[in-house]
Design a protein around this motif. Structure first.
Motif, PDB file in Angstrom:
ATOM      1  N   ASN A  18      69.780   3.241   9.057  1.00  0.00           N
ATOM      2  CA  ASN A  18      70.921   4.357   9.319  1.00  0.00           C
ATOM      3  C   ASN A  18      70.453   5.560  10.054  1.00  0.00           C
ATOM      4  O   ASN A  18      69.338   5.973   9.834  1.00  0.00           O
ATOM      5  CB  ASN A  18      71.168   4.931   7.925  1.00  0.00           C
ATOM      6  CG  ASN A  18      72.151   3.939   6.872  1.00  0.00           C
ATOM      7  OD1 ASN A  18      71.948   3.752   5.926  1.00  0.00           O
ATOM      8  ND2 ASN A  18      73.099   3.185   7.667  1.00  0.00           N
ATOM      9  N   GLY A  19      71.080   5.838  10.870  1.00  0.00           N
ATOM     10  CA  GLY A  19      70.685   7.088  11.760  1.00  0.00           C
ATOM     11  C   GLY A  19      70.004   6.621  12.929  1.00  0.00           C
ATOM     12  O   GLY A  19      69.275   7.597  13.676  1.00  0.00           O
ATOM     13  N   GLY A  74      70.440   5.341  15.715  1.00  0.00           N
ATOM     14  CA  GLY A  74      70.958   5.757  17.049  1.00  0.00           C
ATOM     15  C   GLY A  74      71.574   4.437  17.669  1.00  0.00           C
ATOM     16  O   GLY A  74      72.210   4.279  18.776  1.00  0.00           O
ATOM     17  N   LYS A  75      72.099   3.539  16.582  1.00  0.00           N
ATOM     18  CA  LYS A  75      72.726   2.201  17.132  1.00  0.00           C
ATOM     19  C   LYS A  75      74.125   2.327  17.700  1.00  0.00           C
ATOM     20  O   LYS A  75      74.438   2.040  18.909  1.00  0.00           O
ATOM     21  CB  LYS A  75      72.908   1.028  16.091  1.00  0.00           C
ATOM     22  CG  LYS A  75      71.595   0.797  15.293  1.00  0.00           C
ATOM     23  CD  LYS A  75      71.711  -0.159  14.281  1.00  0.00           C
ATOM     24  CE  LYS A  75      72.381   0.305  12.883  1.00  0.00           C
ATOM     25  NZ  LYS A  75      71.810   1.383  12.141  1.00  0.00           N
ATOM     26  N   THR A  76      74.902   3.061  16.930  1.00  0.00           N
ATOM     27  CA  THR A  76      76.386   3.494  17.276  1.00  0.00           C
ATOM     28  C   THR A  76      76.415   4.379  18.443  1.00  0.00           C
ATOM     29  O   THR A  76      77.155   4.126  19.411  1.00  0.00           O
ATOM     30  CB  THR A  76      77.091   4.085  16.066  1.00  0.00           C
ATOM     31  OG1 THR A  76      77.002   3.349  14.902  1.00  0.00           O
ATOM     32  CG2 THR A  76      78.254   4.464  16.465  1.00  0.00           C
ATOM     33  N   THR A  77      75.412   5.437  18.577  1.00  0.00           N
ATOM     34  CA  THR A  77      75.307   6.176  19.727  1.00  0.00           C
ATOM     35  C   THR A  77      74.977   5.344  20.796  1.00  0.00           C
ATOM     36  O   THR A  77      75.823   5.697  22.133  1.00  0.00           O
ATOM     37  CB  THR A  77      74.199   7.312  19.484  1.00  0.00           C
ATOM     38  OG1 THR A  77      74.321   8.165  18.171  1.00  0.00           O
ATOM     39  CG2 THR A  77      73.957   8.154  20.820  1.00  0.00           C
TER      40      THR A  77
END
Ligand SMILES: Nc1ncnc2c1ncn2[C@@H]1O[C@H](COP(=O)(O)OP(=O)(O)OP(=O)(O)O)[C@@H](O)[C@H]1O
Ligand SMILES: [Mg+2]
Lengths: 331, 251
Positions: A43-44, A46-49
């Motif tokens: 989580n966090g 940077g995948k979605t970013t």
């Protein structure tokens, strides 16, 4: 002639800074035509970013990237036409029916009217929702909504399908199903798939995976090769005194030992022969021991010294889903 | 350019589809203005005894149409906040259509729905004892549309800047209701008001919309009709431009 080796996504030192918070710190990689490429990270990470930058939803603050030959900063409409998207969070209009959601999508993506009806039917069949096509999305279950989103992402025949945690929160059966579609898509429509996940077993389905942590790529290869790099088998044991046992192992066998969550783990070649020797040599009493092939979890552990999903988080997730199912039952 | 037109049309169609589908909403938002009209209209007309009770009812009739248009417009536009919350906005923003076409499509969709609501109130004209010529009706439709478009655009501007429903509630209380009450929809605003209130009435763009509707349907103009139309259209154009600008900018 199709050039199989051509790359379809090219990313060079791509970075995103959210007012001082560096979410993605200059990542570089390439994805080939027809590949299933996975982004694995906690989580966090940077995948979605990263996905949002590749999909032109976020402007990069550094570096460059191209999708299907179009620059994501300069040629946004062309990139958008080339890709299909399934977001991490739900994005359907719940007050429209399944078909209306698809029709809307087909229209804004410029699918010709004549082709549209046929194509809608095809994608609905693919995700097995034809029977519910006239129902309001509001009445769908979470898994059905997810499948509809996948169908929608495919409707306009994208070159690349981006899936951000496509199976998050779904039961194993539905997850399995969704993987069937993904594999089928790759073989039938020859599209490239870029997905993110933090499920290890899912990452195994990918042709190649990139492991991302704190906004940086720390490894990129086929799951097979990444696991080979771990070096042999994994032995996990717990003893009456882990500290002492760890010291003993280092002294007697000269292998590295990691302690995590009350267990010791070590990596050795041909573990089946090593295990009896280990038990015999240890003066500390062993309470349990197991041997397994390395998993991607071990790869991550090796690279970062942490597990990708904290046990605590895991427990919390389970609690949450239990509470949710109870609530549902109560209703 | 083609993708922009398609975007506008698609978003318009979505708003209209959702409106037609939502029968409870149509009923409740039709009953509400009628309640205002008849309960308030008949109730207060006894207080305005000069010249018989039906005067007040006729006076507020155009105001109630404007009210219906105003609130429908703002609430349609503000569904952008819902779209953001339910994630659908992302689907729209990721699509290969220009953002401004999204804003315009929504403005047109919201206005269409608002004009339909206004029309429902218009259908009750005979009950209030009014009848109109075709020219009056045509002008009334045009005016309703102009008011609707400018108020939907205003709503879009609010929604783009606003990320929570609590914030929207504040806007309703501090902007929307004062705008409505000062517009002259419910009581005459030309004479006998304190100066500060008169100033507020004059800068309220809705005053001009209400005046235009009223002079078209029952007479008694305050401002020349060209001024009314100019103010409504300019207000709409300005807020739409600002709204689109924010919309293009935000990530
Ligand atoms: N809009 C935003 N504004 C500020 N910071 C953000 C924003 N979106 C993400 N971040 C931060 O950027 C970092 C990366 O977030 P991102 O959503 O890319 O992670 P992720 O790998 O997708 O995680 P997850 O598995 O939880 O989805 C996080 O530290 C997050 O707090
Ligand atoms: Mg994410």
């Amino acid at each position: 002639m199709r050039r199989e080796l051509k790359t379809i996504i090219e990313v060079e030192k791509l970075a995103k800074d959210y007012n001082g918070l560096a979410a993605v710190k200059g990542v570089s990689f390439e994805v080939g035509h027809g590949e299933i490429f996975g982004f694995l990270g906690p989580n966090g990470a940077g995948k979605t970013t990263t996905i949002n930058m590749l999909c032109t939803l976020l402007r990069p603050t550094g570096g460059r990237a191209s999708v299907n030959g179009f620059d994501v900063a300069k040629n946004r409409l062309a990139v958008r036409k080339s890709i299909g998207l399934v977001f991490q969070d739900p994005s359907l209009d719940e007050r429209l029916t399944a078909v209306e959601n698809l029709r809307f999508h087909g229209m804004i993506y410029g699918v010709p009217r004549l082709e549209r009806g046929q194509r809608i039917k095809e994608v609905l069949d693919l995700v097995e929702l034809s029977g519910r096509q006239e129902d309001l999305v509001r009445t769908f279950s979470g898994g059905m909504k997810r499948r509809l989103e996948i169908a929608r992402g495919l409707l306009h025949r994208p070159k690349v399908l981006f899936l951000d945690e496509p199976t998050l929160g779904l039961d194993p059966q539905t997850r399995h199903h969704i993987w069937e579609y993904i594999n089928q898509l790759r073989s039938d429509e020859g599209i490239t798939i870029f997905l993110t996940t933090h499920y290890m077993d899912e990452a195994e389905h990918c042709v190649r995976i990139a492991i991302i942590d704190h906004g940086e790529l720390i490894a990129i290869d086929t799951p097979q090769r990444l696991k080979e790099e771990v070096g042999g088998d994994v032995i996990v044991l717990s003893t009456e005194d882990n500290k002492r046992a760890a010291r003993e192992i280092v002294e007697k066998f000269n292998v590295e030992v990691k302690e995590l969550n009350g267990e010791l783990s070590l990596q050795v070649k041909s573990g089946d022969h090593f295990m009896p020797k280990l038990i015999k040599a240890l003066e500390t009493r062993v309470t349990s021991i197991s041997l397994r092939r390395p998993t991607l979890e071990d790869v991550f552990l090796n690279l970062t010294g942490r597990k990708i999903r904290d046990e605590k988080v895991e427990g919390w997730d389970q609690l949450r889903s239990r509470v949710r199912s109870q609530r549902r039952r109560a209703r | 350019m083609k993708s922009a037109l398609v975007g506008i049309y698609t978003l318009w169609l979505r708003d209209v589809t959702r409106f037609i589908r939502d029968k409870p909403r149509i009923i409740s938002s039709s009953v509400q203005p009628l309640l205002w009209l008849f309960v308030l209209g008949l109730g207060l007309s006894t207080a305005f005894v000069r010249g018989g009770g039906s005067d007040y009812l006729r006076f507020i009739y155009p105001g109630i149409i404007a009210m219906s248009v105003l609130f429908t417009s703002i609430f349609s536009a503000v569904s952008i906040i819902w779209d953001r919350e339910f994630g659908f906005l992302k689907e729209v923003l990721a699509a290969p259509i220009p953002r401004w076409s999204v804003a315009i499509g929504r403005a047109l969709g919201g206005s269409t729905v608002a004009v339909m609501q206004g029309t429902i109130v218009l259908l009750f004209a005979p009950v209030v004892g009014l009848s109109f010529t075709a020219a009056q009706l045509l002008l009334a439709f045009l005016l309703m549309f102009m008011i609707a478009f400018s108020m939907t655009s205003f709503g879009i501007l609010i929604a783009v800047r606003m990320h929570t429903h609590e914030g929207f509630q504040v806007v309703v209380n501090f902007i929307l209701l004062p705008m409505f009450f000062l517009s002259g929809a419910m009581f005459p605003t030309q004479k006998g008001l304190p100066v500060w209130m008169h100033v507020l009435v004059s800068i309220d763009p809705l005053s001009y919309g209400v005046d235009a509707l009223r002079q078209t349907l029952i007479g008694n103009p305050i401002y020349p009709i060209w001024l009314d139309i100019l103010v409504v259209v300019c207000f709409g154009a300005i807020v739409l431009a600002i709204g689109v600008w924010y919309f293009e900018r935000n990530e």
